[in-house]
Motif scaffolding. Structure first.
Motif, PDB file in Angstrom:
ATOM      1  N   SER A  95      27.910  46.536  17.215  1.00  0.00           N
ATOM      2  CA  SER A  95      28.871  47.172  16.303  1.00  0.00           C
ATOM      3  C   SER A  95      29.758  46.141  15.607  1.00  0.00           C
ATOM      4  O   SER A  95      30.951  46.352  15.413  1.00  0.00           O
ATOM      5  CB  SER A  95      29.736  48.185  17.045  1.00  0.00           C
ATOM      6  OG  SER A  95      28.941  49.146  17.682  1.00  0.00           O
ATOM      7  N   GLY A  96      29.178  45.001  15.268  1.00  0.00           N
ATOM      8  CA  GLY A  96      29.908  43.967  14.548  1.00  0.00           C
ATOM      9  C   GLY A  96      30.746  43.052  15.413  1.00  0.00           C
ATOM     10  O   GLY A  96      31.396  42.142  14.904  1.00  0.00           O
ATOM     11  N   PHE A  97      30.762  43.267  16.724  1.00  0.00           N
ATOM     12  CA  PHE A  97      31.544  42.428  17.635  1.00  0.00           C
ATOM     13  C   PHE A  97      30.603  41.570  18.475  1.00  0.00           C
ATOM     14  O   PHE A  97      29.587  42.049  18.970  1.00  0.00           O
ATOM     15  CB  PHE A  97      32.400  43.292  18.568  1.00  0.00           C
ATOM     16  CG  PHE A  97      33.450  44.082  17.849  1.00  0.00           C
ATOM     17  CD1 PHE A  97      34.624  43.474  17.423  1.00  0.00           C
ATOM     18  CD2 PHE A  97      33.256  45.430  17.591  1.00  0.00           C
ATOM     19  CE1 PHE A  97      35.593  44.208  16.758  1.00  0.00           C
ATOM     20  CE2 PHE A  97      34.215  46.164  16.926  1.00  0.00           C
ATOM     21  CZ  PHE A  97      35.385  45.561  16.495  1.00  0.00           C
ATOM     22  N   ILE A  98      30.976  40.302  18.640  1.00  0.00           N
ATOM     23  CA  ILE A  98      30.192  39.411  19.497  1.00  0.00           C
ATOM     24  C   ILE A  98      30.405  39.822  20.942  1.00  0.00           C
ATOM     25  O   ILE A  98      31.537  39.939  21.404  1.00  0.00           O
ATOM     26  CB  ILE A  98      30.581  37.936  19.279  1.00  0.00           C
ATOM     27  CG1 ILE A  98      30.188  37.491  17.873  1.00  0.00           C
ATOM     28  CG2 ILE A  98      29.923  37.044  20.322  1.00  0.00           C
ATOM     29  CD1 ILE A  98      30.583  36.068  17.533  1.00  0.00           C
ATOM     30  N   LYS A  99      29.314  40.058  21.668  1.00  0.00           N
ATOM     31  CA  LYS A  99      29.374  40.450  23.082  1.00  0.00           C
ATOM     32  C   LYS A  99      28.991  39.296  24.003  1.00  0.00           C
ATOM     33  O   LYS A  99      29.517  39.175  25.102  1.00  0.00           O
ATOM     34  CB  LYS A  99      28.450  41.643  23.353  1.00  0.00           C
ATOM     35  CG  LYS A  99      28.876  42.910  22.656  1.00  0.00           C
ATOM     36  CD  LYS A  99      30.174  43.404  23.225  1.00  0.00           C
ATOM     37  CE  LYS A  99      30.583  44.725  22.623  1.00  0.00           C
ATOM     38  NZ  LYS A  99      31.834  45.207  23.172  1.00  0.00           N
ATOM     39  N   VAL A 100      28.034  38.465  23.554  1.00  0.00           N
ATOM     40  CA  VAL A 100      27.542  37.365  24.379  1.00  0.00           C
ATOM     41  C   VAL A 100      27.206  36.172  23.485  1.00  0.00           C
ATOM     42  O   VAL A 100      26.600  36.345  22.423  1.00  0.00           O
ATOM     43  CB  VAL A 100      26.263  37.769  25.161  1.00  0.00           C
ATOM     44  CG1 VAL A 100      25.743  36.606  25.993  1.00  0.00           C
ATOM     45  CG2 VAL A 100      26.500  38.976  26.030  1.00  0.00           C
ATOM     46  N   VAL A 101      27.587  34.974  23.942  1.00  0.00           N
ATOM     47  CA  VAL A 101      27.151  33.730  23.310  1.00  0.00           C
ATOM     48  C   VAL A 101      26.457  32.925  24.403  1.00  0.00           C
ATOM     49  O   VAL A 101      27.052  32.638  25.438  1.00  0.00           O
ATOM     50  CB  VAL A 101      28.326  32.928  22.719  1.00  0.00           C
ATOM     51  CG1 VAL A 101      27.843  31.589  22.184  1.00  0.00           C
ATOM     52  CG2 VAL A 101      29.024  33.729  21.632  1.00  0.00           C
ATOM     53  N   LEU A 102      25.188  32.593  24.180  1.00  0.00           N
ATOM     54  CA  LEU A 102      24.394  31.871  25.161  1.00  0.00           C
ATOM     55  C   LEU A 102      24.000  30.523  24.584  1.00  0.00           C
ATOM     56  O   LEU A 102      23.444  30.455  23.489  1.00  0.00           O
ATOM     57  CB  LEU A 102      23.137  32.671  25.520  1.00  0.00           C
ATOM     58  CG  LEU A 102      22.230  32.051  26.561  1.00  0.00           C
ATOM     59  CD1 LEU A 102      21.653  33.132  27.458  1.00  0.00           C
ATOM     60  CD2 LEU A 102      21.103  31.261  25.934  1.00  0.00           C
ATOM     61  N   LEU A 103      24.284  29.466  25.332  1.00  0.00           N
ATOM     62  CA  LEU A 103      23.882  28.107  24.965  1.00  0.00           C
ATOM     63  C   LEU A 103      22.994  27.560  26.066  1.00  0.00           C
ATOM     64  O   LEU A 103      23.302  27.716  27.252  1.00  0.00           O
ATOM     65  CB  LEU A 103      25.112  27.208  24.805  1.00  0.00           C
ATOM     66  CG  LEU A 103      26.177  27.668  23.813  1.00  0.00           C
ATOM     67  CD1 LEU A 103      27.423  26.797  23.933  1.00  0.00           C
ATOM     68  CD2 LEU A 103      25.645  27.653  22.408  1.00  0.00           C
ATOM     69  N   SER A 104      21.896  26.920  25.674  1.00  0.00           N
ATOM     70  CA  SER A 104      20.997  26.323  26.662  1.00  0.00           C
ATOM     71  C   SER A 104      20.176  25.212  26.002  1.00  0.00           C
ATOM     72  O   SER A 104      19.727  25.370  24.867  1.00  0.00           O
ATOM     73  CB  SER A 104      20.047  27.379  27.241  1.00  0.00           C
ATOM     74  OG  SER A 104      19.173  26.796  28.178  1.00  0.00           O
ATOM     75  N   PRO A 105      19.959  24.115  26.725  1.00  0.00           N
ATOM     76  CA  PRO A 105      19.127  23.050  26.159  1.00  0.00           C
ATOM     77  C   PRO A 105      17.641  23.420  26.079  1.00  0.00           C
ATOM     78  O   PRO A 105      16.908  22.860  25.272  1.00  0.00           O
ATOM     79  CB  PRO A 105      19.337  21.862  27.092  1.00  0.00           C
ATOM     80  CG  PRO A 105      20.087  22.360  28.265  1.00  0.00           C
ATOM     81  CD  PRO A 105      20.591  23.724  27.979  1.00  0.00           C
TER      82      PRO A 105
END
Length: 184
Positions: free
Chosen positions: A55-65
């Motif tokens: 709904s236009g909102f960031i819920k998860v940010v995932l960073l991985s090599p």
């Protein structure tokens, strides 16, 4: 003469048996290879920076090599062999940060298995450290039966076995020891 004939026949049978034995072993190894299926990822990505929105909102940010996607097998999963750094956001925008040396996410169950120096830190400064932790994506719930260390503004504790909501509002722990400041 009869002894010489028997000796030649025995030698011939021995040579035939040895040839047959080594010939079968070679075929046996080939048959074993037939039953082994290639277990290769259908996707392979380096330096992943994934943002999940709702709904236009960031819920998860995932960073991985490194990310390996095994979505074409019977029990699909995504593997992060070099670890993850995930930031979870609640409906009010408050963050919970999760890091581990290794992670595997099972698509059917929605369970993520975090392993190796797992560290979970809330926006309020609450921190949990353990060697293995599971995260139920559907229920937004963490749990483990492993030893852990929990630290917040009241103090720190150690224990074995804990489960809690992603925002640390509900915490259930087992076999707990530690020191806390009491609000007297």
């Amino acid at each position: 003469m009869n002894l010489l004939k028997r000796h030649k026949i025995l030698n011939l049978v021995t040579v035939f048996a040895v040839t047959l034995f080594f010939g079968c072993e070679s075929n046996f190894k080939e048959v074993q290879k037939i039953n082994v299926t290639e277990f290769t990822p259908s996707g392979d990505a380096d330096n992943v920076d994934l943002k999940y929105t709702d709904s236009g909102f960031i819920k998860v940010v995932l960073l991985s090599p490194k990310m390996l996607d095994f979505s074409t097998i019977d029990f699909p999963f995504t593997e992060f062999p070099k670890g993850i750094d995930v930031t979870l956001y609640d409906n009010k925008g408050k963050k919970t940060r999760v890091t581990s040396n290794y992670a595997i996410s099972y698509k059917v169950t929605g369970i993520i298995d975090l392993q190796g120096k797992v560290k979970i830190v809330s926006e309020k400064g609450q921190m949990l450290e353990t060697e293995q932790m599971y995260y139920d994506q559907k229920n937004e719930w963490f749990f483990t039966e492993k030893r852990f260390k929990f630290t917040d503004e009241k103090g720190s504790s150690n224990g074995q076995g804990i489960d809690f909501s992603k925002d640390f509002k509900i915490i259930n722990s087992q076999r707990l020891t530690g020191e806390f400041d009491s609000a007297e």
